[in-house]
Enzyme design. Sequence first.
Site, mmCIF file in Angstrom:
data_model
loop_
_atom_site.group_PDB
_atom_site.id
_atom_site.type_symbol
_atom_site.label_atom_id
_atom_site.label_comp_id
_atom_site.label_asym_id
_atom_site.label_seq_id
_atom_site.Cartn_x
_atom_site.Cartn_y
_atom_site.Cartn_z
ATOM 1 N N ARG A 35 56.704 105.473 112.115
ATOM 2 C CA ARG A 35 57.788 105.312 112.943
ATOM 3 C C ARG A 35 57.668 104.233 113.691
ATOM 4 O O ARG A 35 57.164 104.128 114.977
ATOM 5 C CB ARG A 35 57.947 106.593 113.835
ATOM 6 C CG ARG A 35 57.935 108.007 113.031
ATOM 7 C CD ARG A 35 59.436 108.508 112.739
ATOM 8 N NE ARG A 35 60.155 107.785 111.833
ATOM 9 C CZ ARG A 35 61.261 108.123 110.969
ATOM 10 N NH1 ARG A 35 61.864 109.316 111.222
ATOM 11 N NH2 ARG A 35 61.862 107.511 110.152
ATOM 12 N N TYR A 77 83.010 133.101 99.836
ATOM 13 C CA TYR A 77 83.175 131.591 100.046
ATOM 14 C C TYR A 77 84.088 131.513 101.566
ATOM 15 O O TYR A 77 83.616 130.408 102.251
ATOM 16 C CB TYR A 77 84.124 131.040 99.259
ATOM 17 C CG TYR A 77 84.599 129.614 99.463
ATOM 18 C CD1 TYR A 77 83.819 128.670 98.361
ATOM 19 C CD2 TYR A 77 85.551 129.114 100.156
ATOM 20 C CE1 TYR A 77 84.061 127.424 98.581
ATOM 21 C CE2 TYR A 77 85.802 127.804 100.267
ATOM 22 C CZ TYR A 77 84.989 126.869 99.577
ATOM 23 O OH TYR A 77 85.321 125.592 99.742
ATOM 24 N N PHE A 113 67.899 108.338 117.525
ATOM 25 C CA PHE A 113 67.095 108.949 116.387
ATOM 26 C C PHE A 113 67.529 108.182 115.027
ATOM 27 O O PHE A 113 68.749 107.609 114.929
ATOM 28 C CB PHE A 113 67.126 110.365 115.971
ATOM 29 C CG PHE A 113 66.465 110.834 114.993
ATOM 30 C CD1 PHE A 113 65.002 110.732 114.930
ATOM 31 C CD2 PHE A 113 66.877 111.412 113.665
ATOM 32 C CE1 PHE A 113 64.138 111.126 113.817
ATOM 33 C CE2 PHE A 113 66.205 111.741 112.484
ATOM 34 C CZ PHE A 113 64.854 111.683 112.704
ATOM 35 N N THR A 114 66.985 107.852 113.981
ATOM 36 C CA THR A 114 67.118 106.945 112.779
ATOM 37 C C THR A 114 68.607 107.347 112.340
ATOM 38 O O THR A 114 69.416 106.584 112.169
ATOM 39 C CB THR A 114 66.141 107.138 111.579
ATOM 40 O OG1 THR A 114 65.999 108.548 111.661
ATOM 41 C CG2 THR A 114 65.018 106.456 111.989
ATOM 42 N N LYS A 160 64.331 122.515 112.117
ATOM 43 C CA LYS A 160 62.823 122.448 113.039
ATOM 44 C C LYS A 160 62.811 123.725 113.529
ATOM 45 O O LYS A 160 62.240 124.680 113.252
ATOM 46 C CB LYS A 160 63.091 121.138 113.999
ATOM 47 C CG LYS A 160 63.109 120.060 113.147
ATOM 48 C CD LYS A 160 63.235 118.770 114.308
ATOM 49 C CE LYS A 160 63.165 117.504 113.428
ATOM 50 N NZ LYS A 160 61.868 117.040 113.433
ATOM 51 N N ASP A 197 71.569 116.502 121.309
ATOM 52 C CA ASP A 197 70.904 116.828 120.360
ATOM 53 C C ASP A 197 69.630 117.621 120.401
ATOM 54 O O ASP A 197 68.696 117.319 121.132
ATOM 55 C CB ASP A 197 70.260 115.538 119.524
ATOM 56 C CG ASP A 197 69.422 115.749 118.145
ATOM 57 O OD1 ASP A 197 68.854 116.904 117.932
ATOM 58 O OD2 ASP A 197 69.485 114.744 117.413
ATOM 59 N N PHE A 206 63.246 102.940 105.084
ATOM 60 C CA PHE A 206 61.997 103.554 105.230
ATOM 61 C C PHE A 206 61.693 104.664 104.141
ATOM 62 O O PHE A 206 60.853 105.075 103.834
ATOM 63 C CB PHE A 206 61.741 104.031 106.623
ATOM 64 C CG PHE A 206 62.615 105.236 106.827
ATOM 65 C CD1 PHE A 206 63.753 104.904 107.772
ATOM 66 C CD2 PHE A 206 62.477 106.624 106.640
ATOM 67 C CE1 PHE A 206 64.517 105.663 108.269
ATOM 68 C CE2 PHE A 206 63.120 107.464 107.387
ATOM 69 C CZ PHE A 206 64.404 107.014 107.901
#
Length: 481
Positions: A388, A79, A131-132, A265, A222, A454
């Site tokens: 998008r 942990y 970005f969303t 990604k 980012d 969305f």
Amino acid sequence: MIIKTSDGRELPVEMYKIKIIQNVRLIPVEERLKAIEVAGYNTFSLRSRDIFIDLLTDSGTNAMSDNQLGASMLYDDAYAGSESFYKLAAAVEEILGFKYVLPTHQGRASEHLISKVFVTEGSVVPTNYHFTTTKAHIELAGGKVLEIYGDEALNTQSKYLFKGNMDLQKLKDVISKYGRNKIAFVRMEATTNLIGGQPFSLENLRKVSKACSENDILFVMDGSLICENAYLIKMREKGYENKSVAEIVKEIVSLVDLFYMSARKNSSVKGSIIATNKHDLYEKIKPWLPVYEGFLTYGGMSTKEVEAMAVGVREMVDINVASSTIEQVKYFVESLETKGIPVITPPGGLACHLDAKRFLPHIPQNQYPAGALTAALYIISGVRSMERGTISMDRDKDGKELFADLEIARLAIPRRVYTVSHIEYIVDRLLWLYRHRDLIKGLKFVDEPPILRFFFGKLQALDNWGRKLCDAFKKEFGSNW
Ligand code: F0G
């Protein structure tokens, strides 16, 4: 790797062998129509078993390497103080040059923590494009996003190679208008996702970094797609032709104060990190990690994924990994462009982006052309893409529709998952769809969630156009396809 064929074409040849496979199926068009109707014309609500080629996203859908999978079995499930974490921290220091690392369960969790700590009520966040999930977290923390992209950014037929650049003059204007105390941070996104995976140049990044440090403003990156951006710099920016992706990545990150990336990604695992060399920034975020994510040495990630990420971070700067989607995207975009299908140019990272405003000029934005295009593509091919456009924008506080700058149907390419024959199939089906585009009409909401609509929104096809499209398809190809 791009191989020149004897007849002069450029072929993106896959630089891997496939060791483990997952079977897929292509259900007949009638069943696809039924599936999209049940899904409320929203590709997010389709079931995976009904999808032939899944290009919804490259997030968490990449193929891991054998070395990643092997490493994941060495996990240390402590942990606190897990050895797996120290392997990740070493890889981050080696590849990204950051001393301090905070793991979180995924990119938006990193955005949550960064927004919670640095965004205050009434502050602003200038960015090369939002970005969303980033926008949602900044706004939930009381801030406002300011888009300060350059003139070419929203031109979908551009030849400009760095549409992800920030406009320096606009940045300077924002700094003098708001002053450094009102600017929570400046955010630069690598290959700006929502405008077509478009990169920034190092020349631009250096200038943005300088403006931030001169004005004592926090500079955040980012880097969810940092290796794609680095590879595009190598291909496009003068002076970087002979640098490795690893060297370019190092130069990029050396220019920012605080870095985060979704690991889903570039490094093909489920997780995320926040990283920095600034001890004070690290100490500000650290106390919140166990509150929202998990203890410092796993942050909500499975330790198997932490192990795989340590390997993935090293592998992501390998040119064959960094280029794998970009070369397929280029092939995809150019195959469509030469046949007159409206795509966003130049090809960038992440995905092939269809320009729905040009594909479906007869559908007004309040009837969601990009959403209609993703549904239509699924009906005629079993291919899942992502809207998008305006559906991905939420209404403003007064309930007014906010029209997106671009209406995009995004076909994201997961890393090392699909082959060129899959792309050829989609190109063919898109050609057919473009010839029958007049059959596609708009959509209307029948169930509209209040935030990030969305994801779960349900819509209906105006004039029952799904049925007409399905019938036209059957007439040409029969009912089995
Ligand atoms: N930042 C960028 C630039 C992203 O593209 C994403 C995710 C996130 C942050 C959030 O990361 O998914 O790990 O929570 N993009 C995915 C996409 C969802 O489909 O483009 P996450």
